[in-house]
Design an enzyme around this catalytic site. Structure first.
Site, PDB file in Angstrom:
ATOM      1  N   HIS A 277      -2.268  -3.130  -6.665  1.00 42.74           N
ATOM      2  CA  HIS A 277      -2.819  -2.784  -5.358  1.00 42.74           C
ATOM      3  C   HIS A 277      -4.331  -2.946  -5.353  1.00 42.74           C
ATOM      4  CE1 HIS A 277      -3.858   0.275  -2.095  1.00 42.74           C
ATOM      5  NE2 HIS A 277      -3.309  -0.751  -1.496  1.00 42.74           N
TER       6      HIS A 277
ATOM      7  N   SER B 185       0.823  -1.206   0.000  1.00 44.02           N
ATOM      8  CA  SER B 185       0.000   0.000   0.000  1.00 44.02           C
ATOM      9  C   SER B 185       0.851   1.247   0.000  1.00 44.02           C
ATOM     10  CB  SER B 185      -0.872   0.047   1.257  1.00 44.02           C
ATOM     11  OG  SER B 185      -1.564  -1.138   1.423  1.00 44.02           O
TER      12      SER B 185
ATOM     13  N   ASN C   3      -4.656   5.706  -1.110  1.00 44.11           N
ATOM     14  CA  ASN C   3      -4.154   5.765   0.264  1.00 44.11           C
ATOM     15  C   ASN C   3      -3.510   7.103   0.587  1.00 44.11           C
ATOM     16  OD1 ASN C   3      -5.124   3.294   0.822  1.00 44.11           O
ATOM     17  ND2 ASN C   3      -3.168   2.225   0.695  1.00 44.11           N
TER      18      ASN C   3
ATOM     19  N   GLU D 241      -5.081  -0.386  -8.356  1.00 43.39           N
ATOM     20  CA  GLU D 241      -4.064   0.563  -8.778  1.00 43.39           C
ATOM     21  C   GLU D 241      -2.883  -0.252  -9.311  1.00 43.39           C
ATOM     22  OE1 GLU D 241      -4.679   4.403  -5.830  1.00 43.39           O
ATOM     23  OE2 GLU D 241      -3.687   2.647  -5.009  1.00 43.39           O
TER      24      GLU D 241
HETATM   25  N1  LIG Z   1      -5.465  -4.370   4.936  1.00 47.68           N
HETATM   26  C1  LIG Z   1      -5.802  -3.598   3.906  1.00 47.68           C
HETATM   27  O1  LIG Z   1      -6.853  -2.956   3.925  1.00 47.68           O
HETATM   28  C2  LIG Z   1      -4.889  -3.522   2.709  1.00 47.68           C
HETATM   29  C3  LIG Z   1      -5.407  -3.019   1.512  1.00 47.68           C
HETATM   30  C4  LIG Z   1      -4.588  -3.028   0.375  1.00 47.68           C
HETATM   31  C5  LIG Z   1      -3.286  -3.482   0.446  1.00 47.68           C
HETATM   32  N2  LIG Z   1      -2.802  -3.938   1.649  1.00 47.68           N
HETATM   33  C6  LIG Z   1      -1.420  -4.448   1.658  1.00 47.68           C
HETATM   34  O2  LIG Z   1      -1.472  -5.853   1.552  1.00 47.68           O
HETATM   35  C7  LIG Z   1      -0.371  -6.430   2.236  1.00 47.68           C
HETATM   36  C8  LIG Z   1      -0.880  -7.411   3.274  1.00 47.68           C
HETATM   37  O3  LIG Z   1      -1.652  -6.732   4.244  1.00 47.68           O
HETATM   38  P1  LIG Z   1      -2.760  -7.486   5.118  1.00 47.68           P
HETATM   39  O4  LIG Z   1      -3.579  -6.423   5.748  1.00 47.68           O
HETATM   40  O5  LIG Z   1      -3.414  -8.516   4.302  1.00 47.68           O
HETATM   41  O6  LIG Z   1      -1.848  -8.173   6.227  1.00 47.68           O
HETATM   42  P2  LIG Z   1      -2.214  -9.351   7.230  1.00 47.68           P
HETATM   43  O7  LIG Z   1      -1.366  -9.167   8.407  1.00 47.68           O
HETATM   44  O8  LIG Z   1      -3.677  -9.476   7.395  1.00 47.68           O
HETATM   45  O9  LIG Z   1      -1.728 -10.674   6.412  1.00 47.68           O
HETATM   46  C9  LIG Z   1      -0.394 -10.953   6.107  1.00 47.68           C
HETATM   47  C10 LIG Z   1      -0.233 -12.465   5.905  1.00 47.68           C
HETATM   48  O10 LIG Z   1       1.072 -12.728   5.424  1.00 47.68           O
HETATM   49  C11 LIG Z   1       1.528 -13.935   5.993  1.00 47.68           C
HETATM   50  N3  LIG Z   1       2.974 -14.006   5.924  1.00 47.68           N
HETATM   51  C12 LIG Z   1       3.891 -13.372   6.678  1.00 47.68           C
HETATM   52  N4  LIG Z   1       5.141 -13.711   6.288  1.00 47.68           N
HETATM   53  C13 LIG Z   1       5.013 -14.576   5.269  1.00 47.68           C
HETATM   54  C14 LIG Z   1       5.943 -15.308   4.466  1.00 47.68           C
HETATM   55  N5  LIG Z   1       7.242 -15.194   4.650  1.00 47.68           N
HETATM   56  N6  LIG Z   1       5.463 -16.122   3.505  1.00 47.68           N
HETATM   57  C15 LIG Z   1       4.145 -16.274   3.321  1.00 47.68           C
HETATM   58  N7  LIG Z   1       3.206 -15.602   4.058  1.00 47.68           N
HETATM   59  C16 LIG Z   1       3.645 -14.768   5.018  1.00 47.68           C
HETATM   60  C17 LIG Z   1       0.974 -13.875   7.410  1.00 47.68           C
HETATM   61  O11 LIG Z   1       0.918 -15.158   7.982  1.00 47.68           O
HETATM   62  C18 LIG Z   1      -0.404 -13.259   7.191  1.00 47.68           C
HETATM   63  O12 LIG Z   1      -1.392 -14.226   7.001  1.00 47.68           O
HETATM   64  C19 LIG Z   1       0.411  -5.274   2.853  1.00 47.68           C
HETATM   65  O13 LIG Z   1       1.446  -4.920   1.979  1.00 47.68           O
HETATM   66  C20 LIG Z   1      -0.633  -4.176   2.917  1.00 47.68           C
HETATM   67  O14 LIG Z   1      -0.076  -2.895   2.901  1.00 47.68           O
HETATM   68  C21 LIG Z   1      -3.579  -3.999   2.761  1.00 47.68           C
END
Ligand SMILES: NC(=O)c1ccc[n+]([C@@H]2O[C@H](COP(=O)([O-])OP(=O)(O)OC[C@H]3O[C@@H](n4cnc5c(N)ncnc54)[C@H](O)[C@@H]3O)[C@@H](O)[C@H]2O)c1
Length: 596
Positions: free
Chosen positions: A142, A121, A192, A154
């Site tokens: 994204h 993000s 964002n 995006e």
């Molecule tokens: N939460 C949102 O609203 C949102 C929206 C768009 C983009 N994002 C982006 O998406 C990405 C993930 O965010 P999220 O909110 O889903 O996080 P989250 O914490 O909910 O999930 C992350 C997952 O990654 C896994 N993980 C960690 N290390 C790992 C590895 N080495 N190999 C495989 N899996 C691994 C974890 O076990 C976890 O299930 C981030 O870059 C975030 O900025 C988030």
């Protein structure tokens, strides 16, 4: 020739990853879904089946389609499983070192022609790409939360991403039924960059006890038509993720203080209050992962009885003014059964206001929302006067005259002389300090702000603005009155912009700055906010409706009161106003409305 995508990989099955797997599998792609451990894999599987089961229950997906969807997903632990995918998208926590490590590993494991994408993000896609030997095949894709629902993607192109990779990913987005906007690699991209300053500001308001979580969220939902309030949205995003995004944006985005994470966020993350996914964030949820909010120790008591506690009885209401707001407010009170005395500055004005109220009530009758009897009863409750002296025995006065402090102060000084003791004196000001008006009287404890939104008969929100001198009884009375009017009253402190304008206008101003910096177009920015965040209008559409002059004035007030450098009005906004491009009302603002 364009690439064929048959099998794709998703790394990390958390909030975003699980949703992204669903999007791919639903659109016929085979997915290798990878997690770090068996336990995390199981959590991802449960999230995916939970979401698809809900879609079946809602009739949005047939059972057979769900089964076929799930059959397309291969759940695996470890990145080695990704050796045969055509594209992989990474959705692990928002840490640069972690993502770089994963990309270096993906580079080793995946076939040479595979595209490596990140769902980051806020981190630099370029910095992630240089961890591989194929930065030209690294791109940002994204998705928005929840990925199966939000239409926008995006696509983030770095200076080295190949044009064919961009084109192929754009085509893939289309296949997924998404709308993409392609942009360059800047912290927060479009959505964002505009969203997180606002979210962080809302957390700051809550932290400063400026208003309750319920009131902040209700204000933005009801005042701006947003699908959810900022604190509920923080819970959905995940507070740990939101913290990392803000922190990165602060460091990458020019150290704008508005992106420095509110201290409360860090405390909540440390305490394990991560939002929905952990069952508790700003709100408490039925269980981890559940969208259902359950009452907790901060939930306000429900019901009118609680609202009326300590409130004064109000039967007769004076409304001073003859403009749009006064007219709407007279109608609202009369329809709710109050006896209303309308006071204007002359018989001619009174006749006009009376006509406007009648026209509006008649519209209600034509639309079947009001019976003729109720219309006549409402009109029968209003007395038309041009003399303030007639307000001697009302219980509440609502002032809605011109937005000039000297005029309002003089009026309140007169009301102080005329009105009986115990009357609640309310101002509808949208930008002046209520305390200035209160101090023009000898009874500041009885003075409060009642900020109605335009059009008052339709908009469900009223901001109840308490000064440092307002009594608890006056506040309770204002809340009980709002409830009787059928409005949601949100209580806030006496600060420039109250809740809604303070949160809304800096975001609009940021959108203007983004346009001015040529990062994106007005159309793409509008799309991003509507399709990525579910806003009813994009920022430029809204600015043209509100009026650029009005928006500039509000933004100036906010800047002057808070002296926040990031609130300084965008020069482009100032120039457009100087040029007479005021929005719809003048035929041209950010868009030309004369040719539509
Ligand atoms: N939460 C949102 O609203 C949102 C929206 C768009 C983009 N994002 C982006 O998406 C990405 C993930 O965010 P999220 O909110 O889903 O996080 P989250 O914490 O909910 O999930 C992350 C997952 O990654 C896994 N993980 C960690 N290390 C790992 C590895 N080495 N190999 C495989 N899996 C691994 C974890 O076990 C976890 O299930 C981030 O870059 C975030 O900025 C988030």
């Amino acid at each position: 020739m364009a690439r064929e995508f048959t099998r794709v990989g998703v790394v990390g099955l958390g909030t975003m990853g699980a949703g992204i797997v669903e999007v791919f599998a639903r659109n016929g792609l085979d997915v290798t879904a990878v997690e770090i451990s068996e336990a995390a894999l199981e959590r991802g599987r449960v999230t995916l089946t939970g979401s698809t089961d809900r879609a079946v229950a809602k009739g949005k997906l047939a059972e057979a389609e769900r089964d076929a969807l799930l059959a397309r997903v291969d759940f695996r632990v470890g990145l080695d499983a990704l050796h045969d995918v055509d594209l992989v998208i990474e959705a692990v926590p928002e840490h640069l070192d972690l993502k770089q490590r994963i990309f270096a590993e993906l580079d080793r494991v995946c076939k040479p022609e595979a595209i490596l994408a990140t769902n980051t993000s806020s981190l630099s896609v370029t910095e992630i790409s240089v961890a591989t030997t194929r930065p030209n095949q690294v791109i940002g894709i994204h998705f928005f939360n929840p990925a199966p629902v939000m239409k926008l993607v995006e696509v983030v192109r770095t200076v080295v991403t190949s044009a064919d990779v961009v084109a192929d990913v754009e085509a893939l987005c289309e296949r997924l039924g998404k709308v993409d906007v392609t942009i360059s690699d800047r912290a927060g991209f479009i959505a964002n960059a505009l969203l997180f300053g606002y979210l962080n500001h809302a957390v700051g308001m809550f932290e400063a006890r400026y208003a309750t979580r319920e009131d902040i969220d209700a204000a933005m939902k009801l005042g701006c038509g947003l699908p959810m309030g900022p604190l509920a949205l923080m819970d959905l995003i995940g507070l740990d993720t939101a913290y990392e995004i803000l922190d990165t944006m602060y460091r990458r985005g020019g150290r704008d203080r508005r992106h420095a994470p509110a201290p409360l966020l860090k405390q909540m993350v440390t305490a394990g209050l991560l939002g929905r996914k952990s069952g508790r964030g700003f709100y408490t949820y039925e269980r981890p992962g559940s969208p259902k909010v359950v009452p907790d120790e901060y939930t306000p008591p429900a019901g009118d009885a609680a609202l009326a506690d300590g409130a004064r009885a109000i039967a007769k209401v004076g409304v001073v003014g003859s403009g749009t707001m006064a007219t709407g407010i007279i109608e609202v009170f009369a329809k709710a059964g109050y006896e209303v005395i309308s006071v204007t500055r002359g018989a001619e004005k009174s006749a006009k206001v009376c006509e406007a109220v009648k026209t509006s009530l008649n519209k209600g009758v034509v639309r079947g929302k009001l019976s003729e009897t109720d219309r006549d009863a409402a009109l029968g409750r209003v007395t038309w006067s041009a003399t303030l002296d007639h307000l001697a025995d009302v219980d509440l006065v609502v002032e809605a005259v011109i937005e000039e402090l000297s005029v309002k102060k003089a009026l309140f000084a007169s009301l102080d002389e005329i009105c009986k003791p115990g009357v609640v004196l309310a101002t509808t000001t949208s930008s002046l300090p209520v305390i200035d008006v209160a101090m023009a009287t000898q009874r500041p404890a009885d003075v409060i702000g009642l900020h109605f939104f335009n059009p008052a008969p339709i908009m469900p929100l009223v901001e109840i603005v308490r000064t440092i001198r307002t009594s608890a009884e006056t506040s309770a009375t204002a809340r009980a009155v709002c409830a009787k009017l059928g409005k949601t009253g949100v209580v806030c402190g006496d600060r420039s912009g109250f809740i809604v304008n303070a949160l809304l206008f800096p975001y609009l101003n940021d959108a203007v700055k983004m346009l001015e910096a040529s990062y994106s177009t007005a159309d793409d920015i509008d799309y991003a906010m509507k399709l990525g965040c579910g806003y009813p209008m994009g920022p430029f559409e809204l600015l043209d409706v509100v009026g650029l002059d009005v928006s500039l004035a509000i933004q100036r007030e906010l800047y002057l009161e808070l002296r926040e450098p990031g609130f300084a009005p965008a020069p482009l906004l100032e120039h457009l106003v100087t040029a007479g491009y005021l929005g719809r009302k003048s035929g041209r603002g950010f868009r030309d409305h004369t040719r539509r």
